[in-house]
Design a protein around this motif. Structure first.
Motif, PDB file in Angstrom:
ATOM      1  N   THR A  76     -14.652  -4.308   9.605  1.00  0.00           N
ATOM      2  CA  THR A  76     -14.284  -5.219   8.100  1.00  0.00           C
ATOM      3  C   THR A  76     -14.088  -4.172   7.178  1.00  0.00           C
ATOM      4  N   SER A  77     -12.871  -5.571   6.616  1.00  0.00           N
ATOM      5  CA  SER A  77     -12.917  -4.643   4.752  1.00  0.00           C
ATOM      6  C   SER A  77     -12.036  -6.345   4.088  1.00  0.00           C
ATOM      7  N   THR A  78     -12.099  -5.844   2.910  1.00  0.00           N
ATOM      8  CA  THR A  78     -11.542  -7.700   2.334  1.00  0.00           C
ATOM      9  C   THR A  78     -10.199  -6.708   1.695  1.00  0.00           C
ATOM     10  N   ASP A  79      -9.400  -5.866   1.415  1.00  0.00           N
ATOM     11  CA  ASP A  79      -8.646  -4.781   1.259  1.00  0.00           C
ATOM     12  C   ASP A  79      -7.175  -4.891   1.581  1.00  0.00           C
ATOM     13  N   VAL A  80      -6.403  -5.885   1.745  1.00  0.00           N
ATOM     14  CA  VAL A  80      -5.517  -6.335   2.651  1.00  0.00           C
ATOM     15  C   VAL A  80      -4.372  -5.071   2.919  1.00  0.00           C
ATOM     16  N   THR A  81      -4.006  -5.777   0.980  1.00  0.00           N
ATOM     17  CA  THR A  81      -2.691  -4.316   0.093  1.00  0.00           C
ATOM     18  C   THR A  81      -3.382  -2.952   1.126  1.00  0.00           C
ATOM     19  N   GLY A  82      -4.755  -2.297   1.272  1.00  0.00           N
ATOM     20  CA  GLY A  82      -4.638  -0.846   1.021  1.00  0.00           C
ATOM     21  C   GLY A  82      -4.318  -0.864   2.860  1.00  0.00           C
ATOM     22  N   CYS A  83      -5.038  -0.519   3.484  1.00  0.00           N
ATOM     23  CA  CYS A  83      -4.663  -1.655   4.889  1.00  0.00           C
ATOM     24  C   CYS A  83      -3.205  -1.625   5.233  1.00  0.00           C
ATOM     25  N   GLU A  84      -2.771  -2.070   4.603  1.00  0.00           N
ATOM     26  CA  GLU A  84      -1.338  -2.196   4.911  1.00  0.00           C
ATOM     27  C   GLU A  84      -0.424  -1.153   4.897  1.00  0.00           C
ATOM     28  N   LEU A  85      -0.440  -0.582   3.313  1.00  0.00           N
ATOM     29  CA  LEU A  85       0.052  -0.021   2.746  1.00  0.00           C
ATOM     30  C   LEU A  85      -0.255   1.161   3.670  1.00  0.00           C
ATOM     31  N   GLY A  86      -1.317   1.393   4.303  1.00  0.00           N
ATOM     32  CA  GLY A  86      -2.043   3.311   4.517  1.00  0.00           C
ATOM     33  C   GLY A  86      -1.447   3.088   6.011  1.00  0.00           C
ATOM     34  N   GLY A  87      -0.930   1.678   6.584  1.00  0.00           N
ATOM     35  CA  GLY A  87      -0.525   1.772   8.030  1.00  0.00           C
ATOM     36  C   GLY A  87       1.468   1.949   7.726  1.00  0.00           C
TER      37      GLY A  87
END
Length: 234
Positions: A76-87
């Motif tokens: 789990t993570s709360t960093d939606v922005t980071g996950c989406e940019l990484g992807g």
């Protein structure tokens, strides 16, 4: 739950932002799943892990429980922005790695592109409010390595066709699958410009896709950049 990895061309929005805008739900009800998840291997039940991110931590944990299986391990993570940019950005970097491979460049070049690609992804992420540690995790480095290294990767395969000298149209016909990096490169570059972030690999790939530079000019553009410290401020 968003499984999409890309940036919308017209609005430069991330998938979760589009979902929020279209459905009217609050951002804390939108989760994102991202990581080194080559679909064919997951379909075969081979071990894999991913990051499920939601600004509502309880919601992230609920989704984690739902999709946890003996062969699929979500974190789990709360960093939606980071996950989406990484992807999103890893697809563009995979194009660059594929291009280098198609040109006959070696493993040193691939490692350089992966590492410096991670650096420019992190710079953009930090500028947009993401946690830099996200990019050393599954949704960052993990997804980047899988997409840049695997023959199952559509974006790397597309890049290899370009490196062999095929045009964008010919590479599309040869790949016969959606390549998100081709569609997202220009939008990611627009985000970089908007946040005053240098993304030289993304810039060169975008120029190559729009036939503004040749293969040799693209390689030279990256290698002839002014020398600088490895760890530069975001």
């Amino acid at each position: 739950v968003s499984l999409m990895k890309g940036i919308e061309q017209s609005s430069h929005l991330r998938a979760s932002q589009i979902i929020t805008e279209v459905t009217g739900v609050s951002a804390n009800r939108v989760a994102v799943l991202s990581g080194p998840n080559l679909a064919r291997e997951i379909m075969d039940g081979q071990p894999a892990a991913a990051t499920v991110a939601c600004t509502d931590e309880d919601a992230a944990h609920r989704f984690q429980k739902v999709c946890h299986t003996p062969y699929f391990r979500p974190y789990t993570s709360t960093d939606v922005t980071g996950c989406e940019l990484g992807g999103a950005v890893k697809n563009v970097i995979a194009l660059a790695v594929g291009i280098a491979s198609g040109m006959g460049l070696g493993d040193n070049a691939a490692a350089m592109l992966i590492t410096r690609g991670l650096a420019e992804t992190t710079r953009l992420g930090v500028a947009m409010g993401a946690d830099p540690l996200t990019f050393s995790g599954l949704a960052g480095m993990g997804d980047l390595v899988a997409t840049c290294s695997s023959p199952l990767s559509r974006n790397r395969t597309f890049g290899t066709h370009l490196g062999h000298g095929l045009s964008v149209e010919q590479a599309m016909a040869a790949t016969r699958q959606t390549t998100e990096g081709v569609k997202s490169a220009e939008a990611i570059l627009a985000l970089a410009h908007a946040h005053d972030v240098e993304m030289p690999i993304t810039e060169v790939v975008s120029a190559l896709l729009h036939e503004k530079v040749t293969l040799d000019e693209a390689a030279a553009a990256l290698m002839q950049r002014p020398p600088k410290p490895e760890r530069c401020p975001p």
